[in-house]
Design a protein around this motif. Sequence first.
Motif, mmCIF file in Angstrom:
data_model
loop_
_atom_site.group_PDB
_atom_site.id
_atom_site.type_symbol
_atom_site.label_atom_id
_atom_site.label_comp_id
_atom_site.label_asym_id
_atom_site.label_seq_id
_atom_site.Cartn_x
_atom_site.Cartn_y
_atom_site.Cartn_z
ATOM 1 N N GLU A 81 1.901 -15.892 39.564
ATOM 2 C CA GLU A 81 1.238 -15.439 40.784
ATOM 3 C C GLU A 81 -0.263 -15.354 40.551
ATOM 4 O OE1 GLU A 81 2.071 -10.706 40.643
ATOM 5 O OE2 GLU A 81 3.780 -11.907 41.301
ATOM 6 N N ASP A 82 -0.996 -15.949 41.449
ATOM 7 C CA ASP A 82 -2.471 -15.908 41.429
ATOM 8 C C ASP A 82 -3.057 -16.363 40.096
ATOM 9 O OD1 ASP A 82 -2.440 -14.889 44.060
ATOM 10 O OD2 ASP A 82 -2.232 -12.831 43.304
ATOM 11 N N GLY A 83 -2.525 -17.435 39.520
ATOM 12 C CA GLY A 83 -3.063 -17.983 38.281
ATOM 13 C C GLY A 83 -2.727 -17.195 37.032
ATOM 14 N N LYS A 84 -1.817 -16.240 37.174
ATOM 15 C CA LYS A 84 -1.400 -15.404 36.048
ATOM 16 C C LYS A 84 0.119 -15.410 35.960
ATOM 17 C CE LYS A 84 -5.307 -12.246 36.602
ATOM 18 N NZ LYS A 84 -5.719 -10.830 36.729
ATOM 19 N N LEU A 85 0.632 -14.911 34.828
ATOM 20 C CA LEU A 85 2.068 -14.753 34.657
ATOM 21 C C LEU A 85 2.390 -13.262 34.686
ATOM 22 C CD1 LEU A 85 4.671 -16.466 34.023
ATOM 23 C CD2 LEU A 85 4.382 -15.676 31.671
ATOM 24 N N PHE A 86 3.225 -12.865 35.639
ATOM 25 C CA PHE A 86 3.687 -11.477 35.713
ATOM 26 C C PHE A 86 4.956 -11.372 34.892
ATOM 27 C CE2 PHE A 86 6.412 -8.408 38.261
ATOM 28 C CZ PHE A 86 5.958 -7.300 37.571
ATOM 29 N N GLU A 110 3.038 -17.113 25.983
ATOM 30 C CA GLU A 110 1.646 -17.571 25.915
ATOM 31 C C GLU A 110 1.573 -19.093 25.976
ATOM 32 O OE1 GLU A 110 -0.703 -15.792 22.787
ATOM 33 O OE2 GLU A 110 0.193 -13.827 23.192
ATOM 34 N N LYS A 111 2.483 -19.752 25.267
ATOM 35 C CA LYS A 111 2.520 -21.216 25.307
ATOM 36 C C LYS A 111 2.851 -21.697 26.721
ATOM 37 C CE LYS A 111 4.478 -25.239 23.072
ATOM 38 N NZ LYS A 111 5.767 -25.827 22.844
ATOM 39 N N LEU A 112 3.773 -21.029 27.374
ATOM 40 C CA LEU A 112 4.125 -21.343 28.750
ATOM 41 C C LEU A 112 2.892 -21.214 29.648
ATOM 42 C CD1 LEU A 112 6.835 -21.939 30.377
ATOM 43 C CD2 LEU A 112 6.781 -19.514 30.930
ATOM 44 N N ARG A 116 0.844 -24.227 31.738
ATOM 45 C CA ARG A 116 0.718 -24.111 33.194
ATOM 46 C C ARG A 116 -0.688 -23.711 33.641
ATOM 47 N NH1 ARG A 116 6.442 -21.099 34.721
ATOM 48 N NH2 ARG A 116 7.794 -22.616 33.691
ATOM 49 N N ASN A 117 -1.622 -23.663 32.699
ATOM 50 C CA ASN A 117 -3.006 -23.284 32.996
ATOM 51 C C ASN A 117 -3.108 -21.898 33.633
ATOM 52 O OD1 ASN A 117 -4.234 -25.700 31.999
ATOM 53 N ND2 ASN A 117 -3.479 -26.734 33.838
ATOM 54 N N LEU A 118 -2.331 -20.965 33.133
ATOM 55 C CA LEU A 118 -2.381 -19.583 33.593
ATOM 56 C C LEU A 118 -3.283 -18.793 32.654
ATOM 57 C CD1 LEU A 118 1.428 -19.133 34.386
ATOM 58 C CD2 LEU A 118 -0.417 -19.769 35.962
ATOM 59 N N MET A 162 -0.753 -3.383 32.360
ATOM 60 C CA MET A 162 -1.412 -3.916 31.176
ATOM 61 C C MET A 162 -1.568 -5.432 31.320
ATOM 62 S SD MET A 162 0.439 -1.679 28.157
ATOM 63 C CE MET A 162 -0.893 -1.935 26.964
ATOM 64 N N GLU A 163 -2.555 -5.973 30.652
ATOM 65 C CA GLU A 163 -2.851 -7.403 30.785
ATOM 66 C C GLU A 163 -3.395 -7.963 29.478
ATOM 67 O OE1 GLU A 163 -4.751 -9.456 34.474
ATOM 68 O OE2 GLU A 163 -6.409 -8.868 33.157
ATOM 69 N N LYS A 164 -3.098 -9.230 29.269
ATOM 70 C CA LYS A 164 -3.624 -9.945 28.103
ATOM 71 C C LYS A 164 -4.187 -11.275 28.561
ATOM 72 C CE LYS A 164 -2.498 -11.952 23.654
ATOM 73 N NZ LYS A 164 -1.521 -12.066 22.578
ATOM 74 N N GLU A 165 -5.408 -11.559 28.127
ATOM 75 C CA GLU A 165 -6.031 -12.849 28.437
ATOM 76 C C GLU A 165 -5.417 -13.918 27.521
ATOM 77 O OE1 GLU A 165 -10.429 -14.915 28.837
ATOM 78 O OE2 GLU A 165 -10.264 -12.763 28.455
ATOM 79 N N ILE A 166 -5.138 -15.064 28.087
ATOM 80 C CA ILE A 166 -4.541 -16.164 27.319
ATOM 81 C C ILE A 166 -5.642 -17.176 27.007
ATOM 82 C CG2 ILE A 166 -2.803 -17.996 27.331
ATOM 83 C CD1 ILE A 166 -1.732 -15.049 27.355
ATOM 84 N N PRO A 167 -5.835 -17.473 25.730
ATOM 85 C CA PRO A 167 -6.887 -18.429 25.365
ATOM 86 C C PRO A 167 -6.550 -19.831 25.836
ATOM 87 C CG PRO A 167 -5.640 -17.743 23.424
ATOM 88 C CD PRO A 167 -5.140 -16.931 24.581
#
Length: 169
Positions: A81-86, A110-112, A116-118, A162-167
């Motif tokens: 959702e919205d460029g992120k993975l919930f 994270e690989k997923l 998917r460019n999330l 909580m959130e984590k940025e994916i490189p």
Amino acid sequence: MKLRFPHVHTPEETAEVARLAAEIWREHYVSLITAEQIDYMLGKFQSVPAITDQIHHQGYEYYLIHNGEGSTAGYMSARQEDGKLFLSKFYIGKEYRGRSYASQALAFLEKLCQERNLTHIWLTVNRDNESSIAVYKRKGFRTLREQKADIGHGFVMDDFIMEKEIPVP
């Protein structure tokens, strides 16, 4: 031990998720919420009909967590959702905790995300669930805010988001 994360597709796999949910939730959450709330939440969110609806009508993907010994150690559920993975659900059975299963499962997610460019993984976690919060913090998640949600029948979910940025690869 290398884990596998098969995507849940069949009614049998859905039933396995519901069985795991009942087992794990009743063991883990009994110290955090009442047995009545656990039963209510299992029926509302983690029963076979609820999981089936989430998969077919709400965009959720469920994955089992299989270990190399042929056992199902847990499960997870997520939705883009919205460029992120919930990350909606992430549960590992008691006998499998502390064996790097969470690390491998989060690496899979994270690989997923990268495929998917999330840009982020985000989740909600019960404010009193100290062991899970500690794991998420060790894995690079940060607390964004608090959230209280009325889920019906007089029950409330009192969570941290909580959130984590994916490189980017």
